[in-house]
Write a protein that holds these residues in place. Structure first.
Motif, PDB file in Angstrom:
ATOM      1  N   ASP A  57     -18.551  -8.043  48.932  1.00  0.00           N
ATOM      2  CA  ASP A  57     -17.405  -7.551  48.170  1.00  0.00           C
ATOM      3  C   ASP A  57     -16.144  -7.524  49.034  1.00  0.00           C
ATOM      4  N   GLN A  58     -16.294  -7.199  50.319  1.00  0.00           N
ATOM      5  CA  GLN A  58     -15.144  -7.258  51.216  1.00  0.00           C
ATOM      6  C   GLN A  58     -14.543  -8.661  51.246  1.00  0.00           C
ATOM      7  N   ALA A  59     -15.406  -9.649  51.445  1.00  0.00           N
ATOM      8  CA  ALA A  59     -14.930 -11.026  51.538  1.00  0.00           C
ATOM      9  C   ALA A  59     -14.243 -11.458  50.247  1.00  0.00           C
ATOM     10  N   ALA A  60     -14.844 -11.117  49.115  1.00  0.00           N
ATOM     11  CA  ALA A  60     -14.264 -11.513  47.832  1.00  0.00           C
ATOM     12  C   ALA A  60     -12.926 -10.822  47.596  1.00  0.00           C
ATOM     13  N   MET A  61     -12.815  -9.549  47.986  1.00  0.00           N
ATOM     14  CA  MET A  61     -11.572  -8.816  47.769  1.00  0.00           C
ATOM     15  C   MET A  61     -10.459  -9.349  48.661  1.00  0.00           C
ATOM     16  N   LEU A  62     -10.756  -9.651  49.899  1.00  0.00           N
ATOM     17  CA  LEU A  62      -9.723 -10.179  50.795  1.00  0.00           C
ATOM     18  C   LEU A  62      -9.220 -11.533  50.308  1.00  0.00           C
ATOM     19  N   GLN A  63     -10.084 -12.286  49.650  1.00  0.00           N
ATOM     20  CA  GLN A  63      -9.668 -13.563  49.078  1.00  0.00           C
ATOM     21  C   GLN A  63      -8.838 -13.367  47.801  1.00  0.00           C
ATOM     22  N   ALA A  64      -8.890 -12.174  47.232  1.00  0.00           N
ATOM     23  CA  ALA A  64      -8.196 -11.886  45.974  1.00  0.00           C
ATOM     24  C   ALA A  64      -6.990 -10.987  46.201  1.00  0.00           C
ATOM     25  N   ARG A  65      -6.351 -11.121  47.345  1.00  0.00           N
ATOM     26  CA  ARG A  65      -5.179 -10.290  47.668  1.00  0.00           C
ATOM     27  C   ARG A  65      -4.033 -10.613  46.704  1.00  0.00           C
ATOM     28  N   PRO A  66      -3.497  -9.613  46.003  1.00  0.00           N
ATOM     29  CA  PRO A  66      -2.358  -9.883  45.114  1.00  0.00           C
ATOM     30  C   PRO A  66      -1.088 -10.144  45.915  1.00  0.00           C
ATOM     31  N   ASP A  67      -0.223 -10.960  45.361  1.00  0.00           N
ATOM     32  CA  ASP A  67       1.014 -11.342  46.032  1.00  0.00           C
ATOM     33  C   ASP A  67       2.178 -11.167  45.051  1.00  0.00           C
ATOM     34  N   PRO A  68       3.274 -10.532  45.478  1.00  0.00           N
ATOM     35  CA  PRO A  68       4.369 -10.262  44.533  1.00  0.00           C
ATOM     36  C   PRO A  68       5.032 -11.521  43.984  1.00  0.00           C
ATOM     37  N   VAL A  69       4.962 -12.620  44.716  1.00  0.00           N
ATOM     38  CA  VAL A  69       5.583 -13.857  44.255  1.00  0.00           C
ATOM     39  C   VAL A  69       4.618 -14.662  43.390  1.00  0.00           C
ATOM     40  N   GLN A  70       3.376 -14.798  43.861  1.00  0.00           N
ATOM     41  CA  GLN A  70       2.399 -15.594  43.122  1.00  0.00           C
ATOM     42  C   GLN A  70       1.843 -14.873  41.892  1.00  0.00           C
ATOM     43  N   HIS A  71       1.780 -13.541  41.963  1.00  0.00           N
ATOM     44  CA  HIS A  71       1.178 -12.761  40.865  1.00  0.00           C
ATOM     45  C   HIS A  71       2.123 -11.616  40.474  1.00  0.00           C
ATOM     46  N   PRO A  72       3.311 -11.920  39.980  1.00  0.00           N
ATOM     47  CA  PRO A  72       4.304 -10.853  39.741  1.00  0.00           C
ATOM     48  C   PRO A  72       3.855  -9.794  38.749  1.00  0.00           C
ATOM     49  N   ASP A  73       3.140 -10.195  37.695  1.00  0.00           N
ATOM     50  CA  ASP A  73       2.718  -9.195  36.702  1.00  0.00           C
ATOM     51  C   ASP A  73       1.626  -8.272  37.266  1.00  0.00           C
ATOM     52  N   TRP A  74       0.657  -8.837  37.973  1.00  0.00           N
ATOM     53  CA  TRP A  74      -0.356  -8.000  38.611  1.00  0.00           C
ATOM     54  C   TRP A  74       0.285  -7.103  39.651  1.00  0.00           C
ATOM     55  N   TRP A  75       1.327  -7.595  40.321  1.00  0.00           N
ATOM     56  CA  TRP A  75       1.996  -6.774  41.333  1.00  0.00           C
ATOM     57  C   TRP A  75       2.694  -5.578  40.695  1.00  0.00           C
ATOM     58  N   TRP A  76       3.263  -5.766  39.502  1.00  0.00           N
ATOM     59  CA  TRP A  76       3.841  -4.633  38.799  1.00  0.00           C
ATOM     60  C   TRP A  76       2.777  -3.570  38.546  1.00  0.00           C
ATOM     61  N   LEU A  77       1.611  -4.004  38.082  1.00  0.00           N
ATOM     62  CA  LEU A  77       0.540  -3.045  37.807  1.00  0.00           C
ATOM     63  C   LEU A  77       0.086  -2.373  39.098  1.00  0.00           C
TER      64      LEU A  77
END
Length: 343
Positions: A57-77
């Motif tokens: 789960d650590q490895a999967a989560m680090l690969q799923a890091r949200p980014d304000p530019v690439q994922h602006p809507d998720w970053w708002w949440l």
């Protein structure tokens, strides 16, 4: 995004994330503070280990890091959930309760599935500081946040997807704010008690994590220890009552279980308050199916025969659950109380 941007979530964020329009009301409750910076991978890994998250789960989560530019809507949440956690940090649960974060759509992808886990991780340093100021050991803090590892493991076992997004998260936001602590067999939520004219005192909500049999001696010891612990570390919140709301307190269980069962012994220690029928008559069924039987549960609606046939029939509780619903009945979450009388 910068701190100068509008300090509120977009009015159509739920729709943009693929959530039902009704979830926008929950998102609208979230405060928005300054933009955030997530811990770098090395620090994030240390925090994940602190939260007892497994290596996969650590490895999967680090690969799923949200980014304000690439994922602006998720970053708002993410900004909203982190701001909410920090606003609620070390405060008791308000008398009007708490609504869990909306689940994310099943096709959200890894960033969406792990979004709430990143929010919780960002709050860990704040919680360590709060507990240190109250004289609470780091070992107790670790116990409070290791729920994240358990939630991730359960999420994968139940849904086949890594993350936390398909679970309605109520407990973890309390734990990561210092509101909810596990002490022995039970976990306890610090909560306000209020009437129409305002705050009247404080109570401890008692929860029964689904981690094995509910042995009476362990339950009694847990509650006794908790009362001593909270009196020592939270003298500003004197406890007036213990409160438990659970499917385990449904008196209909007496029709199916042996009188000396651990569950019925637990029931006998509580004074039930009158039952108020809920608009959603199946809510108690789904709660018992999810927590008591630990079976993946629909988010809403009645349980169909298709749901019931998936439930094993190996235990008395499993058989009772299915038989009761097939006979036209429903299970109920009931509320019990134990008053701690003072002068």
């Amino acid at each position: 995004m910068t701190t100068s941007e509008s300090a509120r979530l977009p009015h159509d964020l739920a729709a943009r994330l693929g959530m039902p329009d009704s979830d926008q009301n929950r998102l609208a409750l979230m405060p928005i503070g300054p933009d955030i910076q997530l811990p770098a991978d090395g620090e994030a890994k240390k925090l994940l280990e602190f939260c007892s998250v497994s290596e996969p789960d650590q490895a999967a989560m680090l690969q799923a890091r949200p980014d304000p530019v690439q994922h602006p809507d998720w970053w708002w949440l993410l900004r909203g959930t982190v701001a909410e956690l920090r606003t609620r940090m070390d405060r008791p649960l308000p008398a009007n309760g708490y609504t869990s974060w909306p689940t994310v759509p099943e096709d959200s992808g890894p960033v969406g599935m792990f979004l709430y886990a990143w929010a919780l991780l960002a709050a860990v340093p704040d919680l360590i500081g709060v507990h240190r100021r109250r004289g609470i050991s780091e070992a107790t803090t670790r116990d409070a946040v290791n729920d994240l590892g358990g939630v991730m493991s359960s999420h994968y076992e139940v849904t086949g997807l890594r993350g936390v997004g398909l679970f309605p998260l109520w407990g973890p936001p309390q734990s990561f704010c210092g509101i909810d602590l596990g002490i022995g067999r039970h976990s306890f939520t610090r909560t306000e008690m209020a009437f129409s004219d305002g705050l009247a005192g404080f109570a401890l909500q008692v929860h029964i994590p689904p981690i094995g049999p509910l042995v009476e001696e362990e339950s009694v010891a847990s509650i006794d220890h908790a009362l001593t612990f909270f009196a020592r570390h939270y003298p500003d919140e004197p406890v007036s009552a213990l409160v438990c709301k659970s499917w385990m307190l449904d008196p209909q269980l007496r029709d199916y279980l042996k009188p000396d069962s651990n569950l019925l012994r637990f029931q006998h220690r509580w004074q039930l308050i009158p039952h108020l029928p809920m608009d959603d008559v199946s809510e108690g069924d789904r709660e018992m199916m999810r927590l008591g039987l630990q079976v993946r549960t629909p988010e809403s609606g009645d349980l169909s025969e298709e749901h019931l046939v998936r439930i094993p029939q190996d235990t008395t509780l499993q058989r009772a659950f299915v038989d009761h619903i097939r006979s036209g009945g429903h299970w109920h979450k009931r509320t019990g109380i134990q008053w701690l009388l003072g002068e």
